[in-house]
Design a protein around this motif. Structure first.
Motif, short mmCIF file in Angstrom:
data_model
loop_
_atom_site.label_atom_id
_atom_site.label_comp_id
_atom_site.label_asym_id
_atom_site.label_seq_id
_atom_site.Cartn_x
_atom_site.Cartn_y
_atom_site.Cartn_z
N GLU A 238 -5.95 15.23 1.16
CA GLU A 238 -4.96 14.49 0.39
C GLU A 238 -4.84 15.14 -0.98
OE1 GLU A 238 -7.87 11.33 1.52
OE2 GLU A 238 -6.24 10.08 0.79
N ILE B 154 0.85 -1.21 0.00
CA ILE B 154 0.00 0.00 0.00
C ILE B 154 0.88 1.26 0.00
CG2 ILE B 154 -2.09 1.11 0.81
CD1 ILE B 154 -2.77 -1.27 2.49
N SER C 208 2.89 6.08 12.52
CA SER C 208 1.90 5.72 11.51
C SER C 208 1.28 6.98 10.92
CB SER C 208 0.78 4.88 12.15
OG SER C 208 0.00 5.70 13.03
N GLY C 209 0.65 6.80 9.79
CA GLY C 209 0.00 7.93 9.14
C GLY C 209 -1.09 8.54 10.00
N ALA C 210 -1.87 7.66 10.63
CA ALA C 210 -2.94 8.17 11.49
C ALA C 210 -2.37 9.00 12.63
CB ALA C 210 -3.77 7.02 12.04
N VAL D 75 0.49 11.05 3.14
CA VAL D 75 0.87 9.71 3.60
C VAL D 75 0.98 8.76 2.42
CG1 VAL D 75 0.03 7.70 4.90
CG2 VAL D 75 0.02 9.98 5.95
N GLN D 76 0.03 8.81 1.48
CA GLN D 76 0.06 7.87 0.35
C GLN D 76 0.75 8.49 -0.89
OE1 GLN D 76 -2.85 4.57 -1.84
NE2 GLN D 76 -3.42 5.53 0.07
N TYR E 125 -9.61 9.65 3.26
CA TYR E 125 -9.18 8.61 4.19
C TYR E 125 -8.01 9.17 4.98
CZ TYR E 125 -7.56 4.43 6.45
OH TYR E 125 -7.19 3.51 7.41
N HIS E 126 -8.10 9.07 6.32
CA HIS E 126 -7.00 9.62 7.15
C HIS E 126 -6.54 8.68 8.26
CE1 HIS E 126 -7.17 13.40 5.01
NE2 HIS E 126 -8.47 13.51 5.24
N GLY E 127 -7.19 7.51 8.41
CA GLY E 127 -6.72 6.58 9.43
C GLY E 127 -7.83 5.89 10.17
N ARG E 128 -7.42 5.07 11.16
CA ARG E 128 -8.36 4.22 11.87
C ARG E 128 -8.45 4.52 13.36
NH1 ARG E 128 -9.62 -0.91 9.33
NH2 ARG E 128 -8.65 -1.21 7.31
N LYS F 290 4.26 5.99 5.12
CA LYS F 290 4.41 5.02 4.03
C LYS F 290 5.80 5.05 3.38
CE LYS F 290 -0.52 4.51 3.08
NZ LYS F 290 -0.76 3.07 3.17
N ASP G 25 -2.25 15.89 3.62
CA ASP G 25 -2.02 14.50 4.04
C ASP G 25 -1.35 13.78 2.87
OD1 ASP G 25 -4.03 11.79 5.47
OD2 ASP G 25 -2.02 11.82 4.59
N GLU H 299 -7.25 6.03 -0.60
CA GLU H 299 -8.26 4.98 -0.38
C GLU H 299 -9.58 5.36 -1.02
OE1 GLU H 299 -5.22 3.31 1.07
OE2 GLU H 299 -7.09 2.18 0.92
N TYR I 289 -14.30 0.95 7.72
CA TYR I 289 -13.43 1.71 8.63
C TYR I 289 -14.09 2.19 9.91
CZ TYR I 289 -10.90 1.89 4.22
OH TYR I 289 -10.30 1.55 3.03
#
Ligand SMILES: Cc1ncc(COP(=O)(O)O)c(CNCCCC(=O)O)c1O
Length: 448
Positions: free
Chosen positions: A230, A69, A129-131, A265-266, A157-160, A292, A263, A235, A174
């Motif tokens: 983002e 990912i 982590s990204g979150a 992250v990806q 999408y920003h995390g869990r 990531k 963001d 996601e 999620y």
């Protein structure tokens, strides 16, 4: 160009049914040991991996269009990453930077401050982590502004974690069952060119104006701590906003004392053909979240931002036990050097050109492919009913994924509607493997 670790041929090879017998046996063990909430897209258990190949315990070798990912941008088990992290581990594994600091953490922050967008004075904090990076960016923005509202967008999408679930748009899988969620989060319409009501040509400044109008009327700009977005939604389905959308949002933030948080992250670390996706439209974020692709696969994340925002936090207000683990920092330094020395932003653009060309030609042959989009090595196709009907088509997506997995290609899906195939190969993948992976996808559509 970095040399690969010895002995993993960059060749696709299928020697058993997928999953093979050893993977099936391990899957059985897993069912009695691992919580069922943790899924696996392709339950083939990994023996080794190197650059663009992932080899399972049954001897099957898969072409990797997933990069875990969007993580192994410099390739799996990159030799420089392995060497630098191993050397660090042998010296010390962990001290907690908040207890006894170490140079590697400072070096990574210096590098992030240097390479991230903008020439202003910056500071960074390292996390896991990204979150966690997104959580901290919101903390920093709220603290610096004294405001509470955070604006996010549809399909985000920003995390869990609890706050990042509140920031994330899609309910299943999620968020379902995990509320109540953090407050003061407001969601605006996303500039989604393929599905923008008045057409992709109106999905730039016009879409920004719509979001700004809603922010102004529903929240009040003076109450907004941060706008978080983002630059290309991951996601949510590799949604690249129309030209001008992001600059217009940034201009609004600057005019109203709102912290603009990217963001990445990806999208970060050469994935999109720029070191950071913000660069595509010369967007300079106040804070940028990264993770990531930062450290070649080791867990590391960061917030990098304007020093006046980052340093406004009281002493001890930021931290965490493992943030900036020394081996992850060593891996990050090796990864960032590899990205620069091997000119992987250029490689990402070349990968993107190849993928876009082949997938657009494929779309000409199959009208269930409604859209082909993305930048660099972050490319996606959105599947629809066809014949002019843009109804999302997750059924065809599942058929294509099944064929690709059974034929040795690791491929991932995305999208609010579960109808987006996304291509995220390592930036060091060979042309041969890239072409072969695309051929597997073409074969999947030919068999529909
Ligand atoms: C833009 C963007 N921000 C934040 C995150 C969160 O990063 P973590 O490192 O997974 O916490 C992501 C992670 N995306 C993959 C999630 C996989 C899954 O959990 O199903 C992202 O893409």
């Amino acid at each position: 160009m970095a040399t690969s670790n010895a002995g993993l041929p960059q060749k696709r090879r299928i020697v058993t049914e997928i999953p093979g017998p050893k993977s099936k046996a391990l899957q059985e063990r897993r069912s009695r040991a691992v919580a069922k909430g943790v899924g696996s897209v392709l339950p083939v258990y990994v023996e080794r991996a190197d650059r663009g190949i992932v080899q399972d315990i049954d001897g099957n070798a898969f072409i990797d269009f997933g990069s875990g990912i969007a993580v192994t941008n410099v390739g799996n088990a990159n030799p420089e990453v392995v060497a630098r992290a191993s050397e660090q581990l042998a010296r010390f594994t962990h001290t907690c930077f908040m207890v006894n600091p170490y140079e590697g953490y400072v070096e990574v922050c210096e590098a992030l401050n240097r390479i991230s967008p903008g020439t202003h004075e910056k500071r960074s904090i390292l996390l896991n982590s990204g979150a966690e990076a997104v959580e901290n960016a919101v903390k920093i923005a709220r603290n610096a502004t004294g405001r509470q509202a955070v604006v996010v967008f549809d399909h985000a999408y920003h995390g869990r974690t609890n706050l990042t679930m509140a920031l994330t748009a899609k309910n299943m899988p999620y968020k379902q069952g995990f509320g109540p969620f953090a407050g003061e989060v407001y969601r605006m319409p996303m500039a989604y060119p393929f599905r923008w009501p008045t057409g992709p040509e109106n999905c730039g400044p016009e879409a920004a104006a719509q979001a700004i109008d809603q922010i102004t009327k529903q929240i009040g700009a003076e109450n907004v701590a941060a706008v978080l977005i983002e630059p290309i939604q991951g996601e949510g389905g590799f949604i690249e906003p129309g030209a001008g959308f992001l600059p217009a949002i940034v201009e609004f933030c600057r005019a109203n004392g709102i912290v603009f948080v990217a963001d990445e992250v990806q999208t970060g670390f050469a994935r999109t053909g720029d070191l950071f996706a913000c660069e595509h439209e010369d967007v300079v974020p106040d804070l940028i979240c990264t993770a990531k692709g930062i450290a070649g696969g080791l867990p590391l994340a960061a917030v990098t931002g304007r020093s006046e925002l980052m340093d406004a936090v009281h002493g001890g207000g930021l931290g965490g036990t493992y943030g900036g683990n020394p081996a992850a920092c060593a891996a990050a330094l090796a990864s960032l050097e590899t990205i620069e020395n091997d000119r992987l932003t250029e490689r990402a653009r070349a990968i993107g050109a190849t993928m876009l060309s082949r997938l657009r030609a494929l779309a000409e042959r199959h009208d269930v492919i409604g859209d082909v989009r993305g930048r660099g090595a972050m490319i996606a196709i959105e599947l629809v009913a066809g014949n002019g009907d843009r109804t999302p088509n997750p059924t065809v997506l599942a058929e294509v994924l099944k064929h690709c997995h059974a034929n040795g290609l690791i491929l991932l899906s995305a999208g609010t509607y579960g109808n987006v195939l996304r291509m995220l190969p390592p930036l060091v993948i060979s042309d041969e493997l890239l072409d072969e992976g695309l051929s597997v996808i073409e074969d999947a559509f030919a068999r529909l």
